[in-house]
Design a protein around this motif. Structure first.
Motif, short mmCIF file in Angstrom:
data_model
loop_
_atom_site.label_atom_id
_atom_site.label_comp_id
_atom_site.label_asym_id
_atom_site.label_seq_id
_atom_site.Cartn_x
_atom_site.Cartn_y
_atom_site.Cartn_z
N TYR A 89 -3.43 -0.27 16.10
CA TYR A 89 -2.96 -0.51 14.74
C TYR A 89 -1.54 -1.09 14.73
CZ TYR A 89 -2.05 0.23 9.79
OH TYR A 89 -1.74 0.04 8.46
N GLY A 90 -0.69 -0.60 15.63
CA GLY A 90 0.70 -1.06 15.67
C GLY A 90 0.86 -2.50 16.08
N SER A 91 -0.20 -3.10 16.64
CA SER A 91 -0.10 -4.50 17.07
C SER A 91 -0.54 -5.47 15.99
CB SER A 91 -0.96 -4.71 18.33
OG SER A 91 -2.34 -4.59 18.02
N LEU A 92 -0.97 -4.97 14.85
CA LEU A 92 -1.44 -5.83 13.76
C LEU A 92 -0.26 -6.38 12.97
CD1 LEU A 92 -4.41 -3.67 12.41
CD2 LEU A 92 -4.58 -5.74 13.79
N SER A 93 -0.38 -7.64 12.56
CA SER A 93 0.60 -8.27 11.66
C SER A 93 -0.06 -8.45 10.30
CB SER A 93 1.05 -9.62 12.22
OG SER A 93 1.70 -9.47 13.46
N PHE A 94 0.43 -7.73 9.29
CA PHE A 94 -0.20 -7.73 7.97
C PHE A 94 0.44 -8.75 7.04
CE2 PHE A 94 -1.27 -3.47 9.51
CZ PHE A 94 -2.60 -3.39 9.17
N ASP A 95 -0.37 -9.24 6.10
CA ASP A 95 0.09 -10.09 5.00
C ASP A 95 -0.58 -9.53 3.74
OD1 ASP A 95 0.39 -12.08 2.99
OD2 ASP A 95 0.64 -13.61 4.50
N ASN A 96 0.22 -9.03 2.81
CA ASN A 96 -0.34 -8.39 1.62
C ASN A 96 -0.47 -9.33 0.43
OD1 ASN A 96 2.34 -8.65 0.96
ND2 ASN A 96 2.70 -6.48 0.57
N GLY A 97 -0.48 -10.65 0.70
CA GLY A 97 -0.57 -11.61 -0.40
C GLY A 97 -1.85 -12.42 -0.44
N LYS A 121 -3.80 3.33 5.57
CA LYS A 121 -4.32 2.35 6.54
C LYS A 121 -5.68 1.85 6.05
CE LYS A 121 -2.09 4.30 10.71
NZ LYS A 121 -1.35 5.39 10.05
N PRO A 122 -5.85 0.50 6.03
CA PRO A 122 -4.90 -0.54 6.45
C PRO A 122 -3.82 -0.79 5.40
CG PRO A 122 -6.88 -1.56 5.60
CD PRO A 122 -7.15 -0.08 5.60
N ALA A 123 -2.69 -1.30 5.86
CA ALA A 123 -1.56 -1.53 4.96
C ALA A 123 -1.79 -2.72 4.04
CB ALA A 123 -0.28 -1.76 5.78
N ALA A 124 -2.75 -3.58 4.35
CA ALA A 124 -3.08 -4.74 3.53
C ALA A 124 -4.53 -5.13 3.85
CB ALA A 124 -2.13 -5.90 3.80
N LEU A 125 -5.08 -6.03 3.05
CA LEU A 125 -6.46 -6.46 3.26
C LEU A 125 -6.59 -7.49 4.37
CD1 LEU A 125 -7.73 -6.80 -0.43
CD2 LEU A 125 -8.23 -4.98 1.22
N TYR A 126 -5.46 -8.08 4.78
CA TYR A 126 -5.49 -9.13 5.80
C TYR A 126 -4.48 -8.84 6.90
CZ TYR A 126 -4.25 -13.62 7.97
OH TYR A 126 -3.96 -14.61 8.88
N ALA A 127 -4.88 -9.15 8.13
CA ALA A 127 -3.97 -8.98 9.27
C ALA A 127 -4.40 -9.91 10.39
CB ALA A 127 -3.97 -7.53 9.76
N THR A 128 -3.51 -10.16 11.31
CA THR A 128 -3.84 -10.92 12.52
C THR A 128 -3.51 -10.07 13.74
OG1 THR A 128 -1.65 -11.97 12.60
CG2 THR A 128 -3.42 -13.15 11.43
N ALA A 160 0.84 -1.20 0.00
CA ALA A 160 0.00 0.00 0.00
C ALA A 160 0.88 1.25 0.00
CB ALA A 160 -0.90 -0.01 1.23
N PRO A 161 0.34 2.38 -0.46
CA PRO A 161 1.12 3.63 -0.39
C PRO A 161 1.54 3.93 1.04
CG PRO A 161 -0.84 3.92 -1.75
CD PRO A 161 -0.97 2.58 -1.08
#
Length: 289
Positions: free
Chosen positions: A273-281, A253-260, A248-249
């Motif tokens: 927000y800082g506690s999210l783990s993103f996966d952009n794939g 926010k969000p940096a990706a469509l999926y996070a845990t 993402a630019p």
């Protein structure tokens, strides 16, 4: 003009009258608003036309089975994915043959032929993934943007092809609203424990939320599943879309469509927000309606 002692001309304004000759408040309103009323009435008639609604709303069936839904991606994108090739038995035969090597010496031995025959079939797999189990208790988030001012009451998701034999401790659906700027996720609705109601594979399920969500166009929501497991249990799989990883630019926010989000045995009330783990794939299939 004035006409002393004679009849006034047609439509002449009468001095001292409020609206003029043969006019009153009702007739003036009719004249000044008639065109607007006709146009507005035509729009109303078009929208309520018995032949069909001229303004498209909702989502088509190829996008979601749930009517009026905003989803993480259209359901039809859940295409079968290739997982390998299953080769049948092959045969090999060779007749008389000759091999030659050039260089400081030459060796040859008769003419030859080789033949190889066989067949194979492409194997496919369900487009699903299995969230971390064995007590991980991760909140699995997929993000959607509200398409119009509306109210949400339901959460949908699709199960994958695998189901845990040992069961799970709990299964919750949760909706978080993202705060613009900070990205803070605040819980706005959830379901109770639905584990007993979810038992089929490759099935779209829809569950009612514990309260309605009043949303505005462009609001961003984090839709989440939480499967609570023991150290011996695995999670049920969920259908998902895998795609080429895109960043993402900066600052978006969000940096990706999926996070845990981190471990919890019950739905979190808020997630920084800082506690999210993103996966952009990839992203799971979730929908709000």
């Amino acid at each position: 003009m004035t006409t002393p002692g004679a009849s006034r001309p047609d439509d002449a304004f009468i001095v001292g009258s409020e609206f003029g000759s043969d006019l009153n408040e009702a007739s003036v309103k009719a004249i000044t608003t008639g065109g607007a009323k006709v146009s507005f009435t035509n729009v109303q008639n078009s929208i309520n036309n018995p032949v069909g609604n001229v303004l498209p709303t909702g989502a088509p069936l190829w996008a979601t089975f749930t009517r009026e839904a905003d989803s993480t991606f259209p359901r039809i994108m859940l295409a079968r994915k290739a997982s390998g090739v299953n080769l049948s038995a092959t045969t090999f035969s060779s007749g008389s043959h000759t091999h030659s090597v050039s260089g400081s010496s030459t060796s040859s031995a008769g003419s030859h032929n080789h033949s190889v025959s066989g067949s194979g079939t492409l194997q496919y797999a369900v487009p699903d993934y299995q969230p971390a189990g064995h007590g991980a208790n991760k909140t699995e988030l997929g993000f959607v943007e509200c398409s119009k001012d509306r109210t949400y009451n339901n959460f949908s998701f699709i199960t994958g092809d695998s189901w845990t034999l040992l069961g799970i401790q709990g299964f919750y659906l949760v909706v978080y609203k993202m705060t613009p700027g900070s990205g803070l996720l605040t819980k706005v609705a959830q379901t109770g424990d639905i584990k007993a109601a979810v038992g089929g594979t490759n099935t779209e399920y829809t569950f009612g939320l514990n309260n309605s969500i009043v949303a505005k166009k462009a609001d961003i929501f984090g839709l989440a599943t939480l499967q609570v497991t023991s150290v011996a249990q695995t999670c049920n799989s969920l259908c998902q879309l895998t795609f080429w990883p895109l960043s993402a630019p900066a600052g978006f926010k969000p940096a990706a469509l999926y996070a845990t989000a981190g471990s919890s045995s019950s739905p979190l009330s808020s997630i920084a927000y800082g506690s999210l783990s993103f996966d952009n794939g990839f992203v799971p299939y979730y929908a709000l309606s």
